[in-house]
Design a protein around this motif. Structure first.
Motif, short mmCIF file in Angstrom:
data_model
loop_
_atom_site.label_atom_id
_atom_site.label_comp_id
_atom_site.label_asym_id
_atom_site.label_seq_id
_atom_site.Cartn_x
_atom_site.Cartn_y
_atom_site.Cartn_z
N LEU A 201 -4.57 -47.51 -13.99
CA LEU A 201 -3.90 -46.27 -14.36
C LEU A 201 -4.89 -45.13 -14.58
O LEU A 201 -4.60 -43.97 -14.26
CB LEU A 201 -3.06 -46.48 -15.62
CG LEU A 201 -1.85 -47.42 -15.47
CD1 LEU A 201 -1.16 -47.63 -16.81
CD2 LEU A 201 -0.86 -46.85 -14.45
N VAL A 202 -6.05 -45.46 -15.12
CA VAL A 202 -7.02 -44.43 -15.45
C VAL A 202 -7.83 -44.00 -14.24
O VAL A 202 -8.27 -42.84 -14.13
CB VAL A 202 -7.96 -44.93 -16.58
CG1 VAL A 202 -9.11 -43.96 -16.82
CG2 VAL A 202 -7.17 -45.13 -17.86
N ARG A 203 -8.04 -44.90 -13.28
CA ARG A 203 -8.93 -44.61 -12.15
C ARG A 203 -8.52 -43.36 -11.36
O ARG A 203 -9.40 -42.55 -11.01
CB ARG A 203 -8.99 -45.82 -11.23
CG ARG A 203 -9.91 -45.61 -10.02
CD ARG A 203 -10.11 -46.89 -9.24
NE ARG A 203 -10.89 -46.67 -8.04
CZ ARG A 203 -12.20 -46.51 -8.01
NH1 ARG A 203 -12.89 -46.56 -9.14
NH2 ARG A 203 -12.82 -46.31 -6.87
N PRO A 204 -7.23 -43.13 -11.05
CA PRO A 204 -6.90 -41.90 -10.31
C PRO A 204 -7.32 -40.63 -11.04
O PRO A 204 -7.78 -39.66 -10.41
CB PRO A 204 -5.38 -41.98 -10.17
CG PRO A 204 -5.07 -43.44 -10.24
CD PRO A 204 -6.05 -44.00 -11.21
N PHE A 205 -7.18 -40.62 -12.38
CA PHE A 205 -7.58 -39.43 -13.14
C PHE A 205 -9.10 -39.27 -13.14
O PHE A 205 -9.61 -38.15 -13.07
CB PHE A 205 -7.06 -39.54 -14.58
CG PHE A 205 -5.56 -39.54 -14.66
CD1 PHE A 205 -4.85 -38.35 -14.64
CD2 PHE A 205 -4.86 -40.73 -14.73
CE1 PHE A 205 -3.46 -38.35 -14.70
CE2 PHE A 205 -3.48 -40.74 -14.80
CZ PHE A 205 -2.77 -39.55 -14.78
N ALA A 206 -9.83 -40.40 -13.20
CA ALA A 206 -11.28 -40.33 -13.12
C ALA A 206 -11.73 -39.80 -11.77
O ALA A 206 -12.67 -39.01 -11.66
CB ALA A 206 -11.89 -41.71 -13.39
N LEU A 207 -11.04 -40.25 -10.70
CA LEU A 207 -11.38 -39.75 -9.37
C LEU A 207 -11.08 -38.27 -9.25
O LEU A 207 -11.87 -37.51 -8.66
CB LEU A 207 -10.59 -40.53 -8.32
CG LEU A 207 -10.98 -42.00 -8.12
CD1 LEU A 207 -10.01 -42.67 -7.14
CD2 LEU A 207 -12.40 -42.12 -7.59
N ALA A 208 -9.94 -37.84 -9.81
CA ALA A 208 -9.57 -36.43 -9.70
C ALA A 208 -10.52 -35.53 -10.47
O ALA A 208 -10.90 -34.45 -10.00
CB ALA A 208 -8.13 -36.24 -10.19
N LEU A 209 -10.95 -35.98 -11.64
CA LEU A 209 -11.76 -35.12 -12.51
C LEU A 209 -13.25 -35.23 -12.27
O LEU A 209 -13.99 -34.26 -12.49
CB LEU A 209 -11.47 -35.45 -13.98
CG LEU A 209 -10.05 -35.10 -14.47
CD1 LEU A 209 -9.81 -35.68 -15.86
CD2 LEU A 209 -9.86 -33.58 -14.49
N PHE A 210 -13.73 -36.39 -11.82
CA PHE A 210 -15.18 -36.59 -11.80
C PHE A 210 -15.72 -37.11 -10.46
O PHE A 210 -16.58 -36.48 -9.85
CB PHE A 210 -15.59 -37.56 -12.91
CG PHE A 210 -15.13 -37.15 -14.27
CD1 PHE A 210 -15.70 -36.06 -14.92
CD2 PHE A 210 -14.10 -37.83 -14.91
CE1 PHE A 210 -15.26 -35.67 -16.17
CE2 PHE A 210 -13.66 -37.45 -16.15
CZ PHE A 210 -14.24 -36.36 -16.80
N ARG A 211 -15.23 -38.25 -9.99
CA ARG A 211 -15.93 -38.98 -8.94
C ARG A 211 -15.29 -38.90 -7.56
O ARG A 211 -15.89 -39.29 -6.57
CB ARG A 211 -16.06 -40.46 -9.33
CG ARG A 211 -16.98 -40.70 -10.53
CD ARG A 211 -17.00 -42.16 -10.88
NE ARG A 211 -15.70 -42.60 -11.40
CZ ARG A 211 -15.29 -43.87 -11.41
NH1 ARG A 211 -16.05 -44.81 -10.90
NH2 ARG A 211 -14.12 -44.19 -11.91
N GLY A 212 -14.08 -38.46 -7.47
CA GLY A 212 -13.39 -38.46 -6.18
C GLY A 212 -13.92 -37.41 -5.22
O GLY A 212 -14.61 -36.46 -5.61
N ASP A 213 -13.58 -37.59 -3.96
CA ASP A 213 -13.98 -36.64 -2.93
C ASP A 213 -12.84 -36.51 -1.93
O ASP A 213 -11.93 -37.34 -1.88
CB ASP A 213 -15.26 -37.10 -2.23
CG ASP A 213 -15.99 -35.94 -1.58
OD1 ASP A 213 -15.45 -34.82 -1.60
OD2 ASP A 213 -17.09 -36.16 -1.03
#
Length: 433
Positions: free
Chosen positions: A11-23
């Motif tokens: 559940l948390v991973r999409p928000f982490a990708l959106a805010l920090f690590r995603g491309d």
């Protein structure tokens, strides 16, 4: 604890990708939407081509910056004169508010997710300024809202679905925190922008997959064509080499025996071997003519047909076979494909007789009956021992030739010794080539 750890991380991973690590995916590029930079201008613009989309968005970002800065500066002055602001609003905030509208637009073509992060981080500055100067309800300036919606669209087009969903949730939660009354309207507008971008992404993905499938299909068809051409060349080479080499080998063995020390007979026999070798080389060149040379030329000499069966018979007789040819029906106008296949079948059958039944009597029958060419090569037992059995590639090649024309071929030993090959080749649109 471990049992709840995995769902929580999911559940948390999409928000982490959106805010920090995603491309995001790379931007699609079209040659029609780019221009070549003149050589004299490359001192200032060190690239060969410039994307018109990037130029347009940089211009739009500049317009948004100037418009927003002038608008907010006017509000700050009016609020200071009227005394509406509870605390003084620094004039420099007009530049930050303008940056919150312009910077995301300037970044969104190359880095849409980074552009959204910039818009999300700078949004509180624009909101606080609007609250302080009393810009109205809801506290979203038109340039800031337009910039944010453009960035949301780019994120939905170029990012994974889970990242887009996380961005949508964070946007709606922020709208609820800032002003609950405006949340329904913001949710509708934001959802429309996200769904429009996601629909474009789905269509682009489907189009790219279809193009990839077409490319793979073309590659597979090309590979299949190459394999078929290789098989055809292999059949031709096998038939040519097997026949001529068999005749040459038998002649080389028989010439010294026939000559019995007579130099004239020996010279005549060697001349026959040389002539057979030259014929083999010429036919090999003709077969290999399907391969282009570096200048793109190909061998266009006609393929052998039934008019050259007598040459095969002469070679077989010189090798010690007794050959009788019986023709019936109209054997003209059969078509190149049918005549070539019939010629190769006779050639391979006589080669097998020379190898495995030296000195035997062979009967070759060629007859046209209705829409078929009937071919029969029957050989008796040899007068001396023949060579060892081969790998059977000759029979396989003959059956393939008949099958490609829609015909049939049967081969096998006959009572009393010997071997027979019988084929039926259709003469018509398919068989005639």
């Amino acid at each position: 604890m471990a049992r709840w750890g995995v769902p929580g991380a999911v559940l948390v991973r999409p928000f982490a990708l959106a805010l920090f690590r995603g491309d995001a995916d790379p931007p699609p590029r079209s040659p029609r939407l780019s221009v070549t930079v003149p050589s004299w201008l490359r001192v200032l613009v060190p690239v060969e081509r410039v994307s018109l989309v990037q130029v347009a968005e940089l211009l739009l970002a500049a317009v948004l910056f100037v418009t927003t800065q002038n608008m907010v500066s006017g509000w700050i002055v009016q609020a200071a004169v009227s005394g509406r602001t509870p605390v003084p609003v620094p004039a420099g905030l007009s530049f930050l508010t303008a940056a919150s509208a312009a910077l995301p637009v300037a970044l969104r073509d190359r880095w849409p997710l980074a552009a959204w992060r910039a818009a999300f981080v700078l949004l509180p500055v624009a909101l606080w300024t609007a609250f302080q100067v009393g810009a109205g309800e809801p506290p979203y300036t038109m340039p800031t809202a337009l910039s944010y919606l453009m960035v949301l669209y780019s994120v939905a087009v170029r990012c994974e679905r889970r990242v887009t969903l996380a961005v949508w949730i964070l946007t709606v939660l922020t709208a609820w925190i800032v002003q609950p009354n405006s949340m329904p309207m913001v949710t509708v507008v934001v959802t429309v922008a996200v769904l429009l971008g996601h629909n474009v992404r789905v269509r682009r993905t489907a189009t790219s997959r279809l193009a990839e499938e077409k490319r793979r299909s073309r590659l597979a068809e090309g590979a299949q064509a190459v394999l078929e051409e290789r098989a055809r060349i292999a059949r031709e080479l096998h038939d040519v080499v097997a026949h001529h080499m068999s005749v040459i080998a038998i002649q080389a063995e028989a010439v010294p025996i026939r000559a019995a020390g007579d130099p004239a007979q020996l010279e005549t026999g060697l001349a026959e071997i040389r002539q057979l070798s030259l014929e083999a080389i010429a036919e090999l060149r003709q077969v290999l003519g399907v391969l282009r040379d570096q200048d793109g030329r190909t061998e266009t000499a006609p393929q052998p047909g039934l008019d050259r069966v007598d040459e095969l018979v002469a070679n077989a007789r010189s090798a010690g076979l007794t050959v009788l040819v019986v023709r019936s029906g109209a054997l003209e106008g059969l078509g190149q494909a049918v005549e070539l296949s019939a010629y190769r079948i006779v050639q391979e059958s006589l080669s097998n007789a020379m190898r495995h039944a030296p000195g035997s009597a062979v009967r070759v029958e060629l007859a046209r009956e209705g829409g078929e060419l009937r071919l029969r090569v029957a050989g008796g037992p040899g007068t001396r021992p023949g060579g060892p059995p081969g790998a059977g590639q000759g029979l396989v090649g003959m059956r393939e030739r008949a099958a490609l024309l829609g015909g049939v071929l049967e081969a096998g030993p006959v009572p009393g010794g010997g071997f027979e090959v019988a084929a039926r080749l259709p003469v018509g649109e398919r068989g005639g080539g």
